[in-house]
Structures are given as C-alpha cells and as structure tokens.
Design an enzyme around this catalytic site. Structure first.
Site, PDB file in Angstrom:
ATOM      1  N   CYS A 116       3.541   3.252   7.899  1.00  0.00           N
ATOM      2  CA  CYS A 116       4.361   2.345   7.138  1.00  0.00           C
ATOM      3  C   CYS A 116       5.823   2.844   6.776  1.00  0.00           C
ATOM      4  O   CYS A 116       6.093   1.976   6.423  1.00  0.00           O
ATOM      5  CB  CYS A 116       3.180   2.371   5.645  1.00  0.00           C
ATOM      6  SG  CYS A 116       2.022   2.304   6.484  1.00  0.00           S
ATOM      7  N   HIS A 256       7.068   0.145  -0.539  1.00  0.00           N
ATOM      8  CA  HIS A 256       5.967  -0.056   0.570  1.00  0.00           C
ATOM      9  C   HIS A 256       4.694  -0.555  -0.258  1.00  0.00           C
ATOM     10  O   HIS A 256       3.938  -0.447  -1.044  1.00  0.00           O
ATOM     11  CB  HIS A 256       5.673   1.129   1.593  1.00  0.00           C
ATOM     12  CG  HIS A 256       4.152   1.005   2.481  1.00  0.00           C
ATOM     13  ND1 HIS A 256       4.000  -0.167   2.882  1.00  0.00           N
ATOM     14  CD2 HIS A 256       2.769   1.735   2.413  1.00  0.00           C
ATOM     15  CE1 HIS A 256       2.916   0.444   3.492  1.00  0.00           C
ATOM     16  NE2 HIS A 256       2.140   0.863   3.122  1.00  0.00           N
ATOM     17  N   ASN A 286      -1.108  -5.376   3.325  1.00  0.00           N
ATOM     18  CA  ASN A 286      -0.563  -4.075   3.390  1.00  0.00           C
ATOM     19  C   ASN A 286      -0.127  -4.149   4.899  1.00  0.00           C
ATOM     20  O   ASN A 286      -0.960  -4.285   6.032  1.00  0.00           O
ATOM     21  CB  ASN A 286      -1.856  -2.091   3.541  1.00  0.00           C
ATOM     22  CG  ASN A 286      -0.563  -1.100   4.058  1.00  0.00           C
ATOM     23  OD1 ASN A 286       0.167  -1.697   4.235  1.00  0.00           O
ATOM     24  ND2 ASN A 286      -1.323  -0.082   3.762  1.00  0.00           N
TER      25      ASN A 286
END
Ligand code: UT7
Length: 340
Positions: A116, A256, A286
């Site tokens: 990520c 994020h 996500n």
C-alpha cells in the site's frame, strides 16, 4: 546533465472499474453486515474488475488521463514505474506492458513492490532520476486488482479491498514547488502480518497450496491496525520536519484509504480539521497502492487544490512499509533548458 532542483507532479489521472459491490451484496456472500463494515471501517462499496480486466488495463486508462492532464506525450516519457502487488504476471512487469501499450518508446520501465506504500515509494524513486538530471519525465502508477487475490469466503479481509488505478506524471517544476521531502521506512519483521503466502519461490503453486487457500491475502487485522495508527502520524511528522514545515501549514492530507478510524487517528495527531482531509474509502474501499493517487486525482479534478497549497501524502502497508511526502502544489512545468 542538468540537475533539477524542484520536481513535482505535472498531471494526474485515475480509473476504477464499472462494477460496484455494495456492503448489502456482501451480506449475501459472507457472515457480515452493512452496519459492521461501515462502523468498523467507513467503507460502503468498492469497485471490482471484470474477469477480462487485469491491472494493466486499469493502469492504462489512468496513465492516459495523467498524460493528457500534464500535456505530455507518451513518447516523451523517460521512465515508467508501476507500484502494485497484483501485477498481470510476475514477469514481464506490468510497467513493461504499459510501456508497450502507451507507445512510450524511450522509457525504461519496472514494477515496484511496497504494497500500500507503493505509490509513495514510486514517486520518491522517480523524482530522484529527474532531480539528478538523468530523466525529465516519469510516469508513476499505483494499481491493484485486489479482488483477484482476496478470499471471498473470508469476512476478515474480503469486505475491505477494492480495485482501481491512479497515476501521476512527474517532471521539473518551478523553483520552490514540488516535492519538499520524503520519509520512507520498513520493518520486515512484521512481514507475516499481511501477506500473500504462496505463489512465489518459497511456496510455489501446487495442489496443496491451492487446497490450503494460500493464494489469497492473509492479514492479522488488529496488529496492522495498531501499526498503522502509529506510523501514519509519525511518518507524516517526520516528512514535515524534513520539509521545515509545521502541522498548521498543511492545506491537504491525502492518506492511504484503509480504514476511517486509522485516518481519524492520524488527523487527530496532526490537529487537522476534517475539511483538509481527502477521504474516498467509502466509495472504493482499500485499493492498496492505488488509494493515494486515486484520492489525489479526485481532489485535483474537483479544483480544490490551488497553486502553492501544501499537501501531505502518507501511507502504510504490507512489508511492513510506510511513507510520507510533503508537496507544494504546482503543475507548472519549469522551462526546458537546452544546455548543460
Ligand atoms: O492497507 C493495509 C491493509 N490493511 C489494513 O489497513 C487493515 C487494518 N485493520 C483494520 O482496519 C481493522 O483491524 C479491521 C477492520 C480489519 C477489523 O476491525 P477491528 O475493530 O480491529 O475488529 P477485530 O479484528 O477486533 O474483530 C472484531 C470482531 C471479531 O469477532 P470476535 O472474534 O470478537 O467474535 C471478528 O471475527 O469482528 C469480527 N469480524 C467481522 N464481523 C462482521 C471481522 N470481520 C468481520 C466482518 N463482519 N466483515
């Protein structure tokens, strides 16, 4: 070679697949509820790629939009970096596929794996090549088709993730603008907390690895949550310090998009008002490496970011990895010098 003292983002683009998967639909697939998902994560729906779509397909659309926004042709690109944990194939890299499909004839291209945090690692890497004068234009893409590696029978993970792609064209910008600092970090000791166990050289694909469901994302959610709350704040603060900037000077935080409670904790620690924080996980979940560049592209296209605004991008992920960047916004390219 002419060094470029200021490197920034000349254009952004993003793409998400058409198919929407809502929490209500997930209720019919695993033992979960819309109430649980919204209250624990903030996610309402996510996008899912079709059987025919791979990461390079999503990435290509995002890249074309970023090039158009930057006013740069693909054949002017010197470098393409694709941050992803869901490449089309281990090799050739997804960046190689994009290089061909864009017709970026002179570009070097490679994939980068930092989960990520991949987009932040990607822009930090690409900007060095431009700063030292080796290259002028770089394309950095964060893309994931996480739906292809999620276990749709595991409620601990399948409700969290989505597919999408975000891209940025990097190049020299006016003096004093662009990237002011980066903070990158990793802690491999926490690697087992979030991983894809099989399919690599440690556990090659076999009937046994398939039977044991080892080709799907494994995550120890609570541990990753605690780690995330800690590093989101500390990494953003480290990047601010390196840039010589105070928290009060932040105009936008682009975090994020894993969990609204993780974002809230970072926002509290940085003392920011919520209107300065870019959130889109309610619509996309996500998207790992794509989360930050998609959120950035959305806020840029909404016209909310003005010349000179100070942005902090911050993320964390598998590895474990984390990263932050301070950026003074300008999409004005610095004039090309023909000497040096
Ligand atoms: O990008 C980096 C990747 N990942 C992340 O950032 C994720 C970080 N972690 C998180 O966001 C959170 O830890 C989760 C959202 C994954 C979980 O939230 P939590 O508040 O930490 O819940 P928990 O793990 O403590 O689980 C609470 C309960 C458990 O039941 P028991 O054992 O207490 O009876 C879970 O089994 O919730 C249960 N649970 C669910 N219930 C309904 C877990 N997933 C679900 C679900 N629906 N989808």
């Amino acid at each position: 070679m002419h060094r470029n003292s200021s490197v920034g983002i000349l254009g952004t683009g993003s793409y998400v697949p058409e198919k929407i998967l809502t929490n209500k639909e997930l209720e019919t697939m695993v033992d979960t509820s819309d109430e649980w998902i919204v209250s624990r994560t903030g996610i309402c729906e996510r996008r899912i790629s079709s059987e025919q779509e791979a990461s390079s397909d999503l990435a290509l659309y995002a890249a074309e939009k970023a090039l158009e926004a930057a006013g740069i042709r693909a054949d002017q690109l010197d470098l393409i970096i694709v941050a992803t944990v869901t490449p089309d194939t281990s090799f050739p890299s997804t960046a190689n596929i994009i290089q061909d499909r864009l017709g970026a004839k002179k570009a070097a291209s490679f994939d980068l794996a930092a989960a990520c945090s991949g987009f932040l690692y990607g822009i930090a890497t690409a900007s060095q090549f431009i700063e030292n004068g080796l290259y002028r234009y770089a394309l950095v893409i964060g893309v994931e088709c996480l739906s292809k590696i999620v276990d749709w029978t595991d409620r601990n993970t399948c409700v969290l993730f989505g597919d999408g792609a975000g891209a940025a064209v990097l190049g020299p910008v006016e003096e004093g603008f662009g990237f002011l600092s980066f903070d990158l970090g990793s802690d491999g000791a926490g690697g087992d907390l979030l991983k894809l166990p099989a399919g690599g050289s440690r556990l090659p694909a076999s009937e046994q690895t398939i039977a044991d469901r080892l080709h799907y994302v494994y995550m120890s959610g609570g541990d990753v949550f605690k780690f995330a709350v800690r590093v989101m704040g500390s990494s953003a603060e480290a990047a601010l310090e390196k840039a010589g900037m105070k928290k009060e000077e932040i105009d936008f935080l682009v975090p994020h998009q894993a969990n609204l409670r993780i974002i809230d904790a970072a926002v509290k620690r940085l003392g920011l008002s919520i209107d300065k924080v870019v959130v889109n996980l309610d619509r996309y979940g996500n998207m790992s490496a794509a989360s930050i560049p998609v959120a950035l592209d959305e806020v840029v296209r909404q016209g909310r970011i003005k010349q000179g605004d100070r942005l902090v991008l911050v993320g964390f992920g598998g590895g474990l990895t984390w990263g932050a960047c301070v950026l003074r916004w300008s999409m004005k390219e610095k004039e090309q010098l023909n000497h040096g």
